[in-house]
Scaffold this active site. Structure first.
Site, mmCIF file in Angstrom:
data_model
loop_
_atom_site.group_PDB
_atom_site.id
_atom_site.type_symbol
_atom_site.label_atom_id
_atom_site.label_comp_id
_atom_site.label_asym_id
_atom_site.label_seq_id
_atom_site.Cartn_x
_atom_site.Cartn_y
_atom_site.Cartn_z
ATOM 1 N N ASN A 12 -8.588 69.594 135.497
ATOM 2 C CA ASN A 12 -7.857 70.022 136.693
ATOM 3 C C ASN A 12 -7.975 71.538 136.782
ATOM 4 O O ASN A 12 -7.323 72.258 136.030
ATOM 5 C CB ASN A 12 -6.387 69.587 136.562
ATOM 6 C CG ASN A 12 -5.540 70.091 137.713
ATOM 7 O OD1 ASN A 12 -6.051 70.637 138.695
ATOM 8 N ND2 ASN A 12 -4.222 69.924 137.600
ATOM 9 N N TRP A 13 -8.807 71.988 137.714
ATOM 10 C CA TRP A 13 -9.082 73.432 137.798
ATOM 11 C C TRP A 13 -7.942 74.201 138.467
ATOM 12 O O TRP A 13 -7.943 75.422 138.471
ATOM 13 C CB TRP A 13 -10.384 73.680 138.563
ATOM 14 C CG TRP A 13 -11.620 73.152 137.885
ATOM 15 C CD1 TRP A 13 -11.696 72.418 136.725
ATOM 16 C CD2 TRP A 13 -12.978 73.321 138.328
ATOM 17 N NE1 TRP A 13 -13.007 72.128 136.430
ATOM 18 C CE2 TRP A 13 -13.820 72.669 137.392
ATOM 19 C CE3 TRP A 13 -13.572 73.960 139.429
ATOM 20 C CZ2 TRP A 13 -15.220 72.640 137.537
ATOM 21 C CZ3 TRP A 13 -14.957 73.928 139.566
ATOM 22 C CH2 TRP A 13 -15.763 73.276 138.621
ATOM 23 N N LYS A 14 -7.012 73.482 139.075
ATOM 24 C CA LYS A 14 -5.896 74.127 139.801
ATOM 25 C C LYS A 14 -6.467 75.153 140.793
ATOM 26 O O LYS A 14 -7.519 74.895 141.377
ATOM 27 C CB LYS A 14 -4.902 74.740 138.804
ATOM 28 C CG LYS A 14 -4.450 73.693 137.761
ATOM 29 C CD LYS A 14 -3.312 74.116 136.905
ATOM 30 C CE LYS A 14 -2.979 72.993 135.916
ATOM 31 N NZ LYS A 14 -1.810 73.300 135.090
ATOM 32 N N HIS A 98 1.172 65.858 140.507
ATOM 33 C CA HIS A 98 1.188 66.807 139.384
ATOM 34 C C HIS A 98 2.540 67.514 139.365
ATOM 35 O O HIS A 98 3.136 67.762 140.409
ATOM 36 C CB HIS A 98 0.044 67.808 139.562
ATOM 37 C CG HIS A 98 -0.157 68.674 138.359
ATOM 38 N ND1 HIS A 98 0.634 69.754 138.091
ATOM 39 C CD2 HIS A 98 -1.041 68.581 137.338
ATOM 40 C CE1 HIS A 98 0.235 70.295 136.934
ATOM 41 N NE2 HIS A 98 -0.775 69.618 136.467
ATOM 42 N N GLU A 172 2.105 64.129 131.429
ATOM 43 C CA GLU A 172 2.021 65.568 131.211
ATOM 44 C C GLU A 172 3.438 66.127 131.074
ATOM 45 O O GLU A 172 4.092 66.421 132.091
ATOM 46 C CB GLU A 172 1.340 66.253 132.406
ATOM 47 C CG GLU A 172 -0.075 65.805 132.661
ATOM 48 C CD GLU A 172 -0.886 66.860 133.411
ATOM 49 O OE1 GLU A 172 -1.973 67.182 132.949
ATOM 50 O OE2 GLU A 172 -0.405 67.388 134.428
ATOM 51 N N GLY A 178 0.339 74.627 130.237
ATOM 52 C CA GLY A 178 0.037 76.056 130.293
ATOM 53 C C GLY A 178 0.837 76.891 129.300
ATOM 54 O O GLY A 178 0.878 78.118 129.395
ATOM 55 N N SER A 217 -1.681 71.510 127.505
ATOM 56 C CA SER A 217 -2.233 72.323 126.410
ATOM 57 C C SER A 217 -3.197 71.549 125.512
ATOM 58 O O SER A 217 -3.201 71.730 124.294
ATOM 59 C CB SER A 217 -1.106 72.966 125.587
ATOM 60 O OG SER A 217 -0.364 73.861 126.399
ATOM 61 N N GLY A 238 -6.070 71.383 131.867
ATOM 62 C CA GLY A 238 -5.982 72.518 132.783
ATOM 63 C C GLY A 238 -6.822 73.671 132.265
ATOM 64 O O GLY A 238 -8.042 73.701 132.411
ATOM 65 N N GLY A 239 -6.159 74.617 131.595
ATOM 66 C CA GLY A 239 -6.808 75.853 131.156
ATOM 67 C C GLY A 239 -8.139 75.652 130.449
ATOM 68 O O GLY A 239 -9.125 76.333 130.764
HETATM 69 O O1 LIG Z 1 -1.481 70.690 134.066
HETATM 70 C C1 LIG Z 1 -2.375 70.384 133.306
HETATM 71 C C2 LIG Z 1 -3.471 69.497 133.738
HETATM 72 O O2 LIG Z 1 -3.179 68.870 134.937
HETATM 73 C C3 LIG Z 1 -2.404 70.896 131.924
HETATM 74 O O3 LIG Z 1 -2.652 72.255 131.960
HETATM 75 P P1 LIG Z 1 -2.992 73.030 130.591
HETATM 76 O O4 LIG Z 1 -4.093 72.246 129.918
HETATM 77 O O5 LIG Z 1 -3.437 74.388 131.040
HETATM 78 O O6 LIG Z 1 -1.736 73.037 129.803
#
Ligand SMILES: O=C(CO)COP(=O)(O)O
Length: 259
Positions: A12-14, A98, A172, A178, A217, A238-239
Site C-alpha cells: 500500500n503506497w498510500k 483502511h 492492521e 507506521g 510495521s 506500507g512503508g
Molecule cells: O497501513 C499499512 C498498510 O496498509 C501499514 O503501514 P506500515 O507498514 O508503514 O506500518
C-alpha cells in the site's frame, strides 16, 4: 501460512510515489515477481499512476489495487473514483476501509460494507481492513472491535464473492501502522484465528479461500515470523513497500515458506 495456499503480499503506497518514481518501483516489482513464483504480488499506487503502472505490470504477475473506491459507478461526486474506472485503469483489487480512511476520512462499518459490495459488483476483489486502536487494545476490546468490523461485511462477501472468488481481509492494528511497532506473531495469530473462526461460522468454503493478511510495521526482519503463523496468509505493507529492496525481501520470505 496454510499449506497449499498462495501467500498474498500487497504494498500500500498510500500518498507516495505518484509519478515517475512510482512507475520505476512498479517495474522493480515485476522483477521481484520473477523471483517469487509461489507468491501473489499486489501493489496499490496512487490513482495518478495506476494506469501507467498497469501498463508496465500487465502479464508480469503483479496485480494492481486501488487504495479506495466509491460505492457508485458514476455521478456528481467530485474527487471520487468509481469501480468501473478502477477496472479500466487496470485494477483487479481494491483496498477498503483502511484505518487511515476510517480515522481521517470518516469511513464507518456501514460505508465499508457498501464499498465492499460495490467492489465485488464491479469486478474488483476487496482487501477489507480492520484493526483496533491502542486504547481499545489496552481496554481488552481487541476481539470485540475487530469482530464488529468483520461482521459488518461478512454477509456481503458471502453474497458477492460466490464460491470461486478469493477476497482478502487485512488485520492492521492501528497502533502498529507506521510506528515501527509490529504485533508479535502470537498477538497477530490470536486475531487472525478469531477472524478465521467468524468466517467459518458463515461458511467453511469462505473461510478456506479468504486470505487474512497482517499489516502494521511489516519489515524484512519480522516478515518470516509473522507469515509462519498458521492463520497469517500474507501481508499488507506500507512503508517497506516503498522500496524495492525491502518489499522484495518480504516477498522472498513468503516465497521461502510457500515453496
Ligand atoms: O497501513 C499499512 C498498510 O496498509 C501499514 O503501514 P506500515 O507498514 O508503514 O506500518
Amino acid at each position: 501460512m496454510r499449506p497449499g495456499l498462495r501467500p498474498l503480499i500487497a504494498g500500500n503506497w498510500k500518498m507516495f510515489h505518484g509519478g515517475g518514481t512510482g512507475l520505476a518501483l512498479a517495474i522493480d516489482c515485476t522483477q521481484i515477481a520473477q523471483r517469487v513464483p509461489h507468491v501473489d504480488l499486489v501493489i496499490a499506487p496512487p490513482y495518478t499512476v495506476l494506469a501507467a503502472c498497469s501498463h508496465e505490470c500487465e502479464g508480469k504477475r503483479v496485480a494492481l489495487a486501488a487504495q479506495n473506491i466509491h460505492s457508485k459507478d458514476k455521478g456528481a461526486f467530485t474527487g471520487e473514483v468509481s469501480g468501473p474506472m478502477l477496472v479500466e485503469s487496470g485494477c483487479t483489487w481494491a483496498i477498503i476501509g483502511h484505518s487511515e480512511r476510517r480515522q481521517l476520512f470518516g469511513e464507518t462499518d456501514a460505508s465499508v460494507a457498501e464499498k465492499t459490495a460495490a467492489a465485488l459488483q464491479f469486478g474488483l476483489l476487496p482487501i477489507v481492513c480492520v484493526g483496533e486502536t491502542l486504547a481499545e487494545r489496552e481496554a481488552g476490546e481487541t476481539l470485540a472491535v475487530v469482530g464488529r468490523q468483520v461482521r459488518a461485511f461478512l454477509d456481503i462477501i458471502l453474497a458477492g464473492a460466490g464460491t470461486d472468488k478469493a477476497v482478502a481481509i487485512a488485520y492492521e492494528p492501528v497502533w502498529a501502522i507506521g510506528t515501527g511497532k509490529n504485533a508479535g506473531p502470537a498477538e497477530a495469530e490470536e486475531v487472525h484465528a478469531a477472524i478465521r473462526k467468524w468466517l467459518t461460522e458463515k461458511s467453511a468454503e469462505l473461510a478456506k479461500r479468504t486470505r487474512i493478511l497482517y499489516g502494521g510495521s511489516v519489515k524484512p526482519d519480522n516478515a518470516k515470523a509473522l507469515l509462519a503463523e498458521p492463520n497469517v496468509d500474507g501481508a499488507l505493507i506500507g512503508g517497506a513497500s516503498l522500496d524495492a529492496t525491502s518489499f522484495g525481501a518480504i516477498a522472498e520470505a513468503a516465497e521461502t515458506l510457500a515453496r
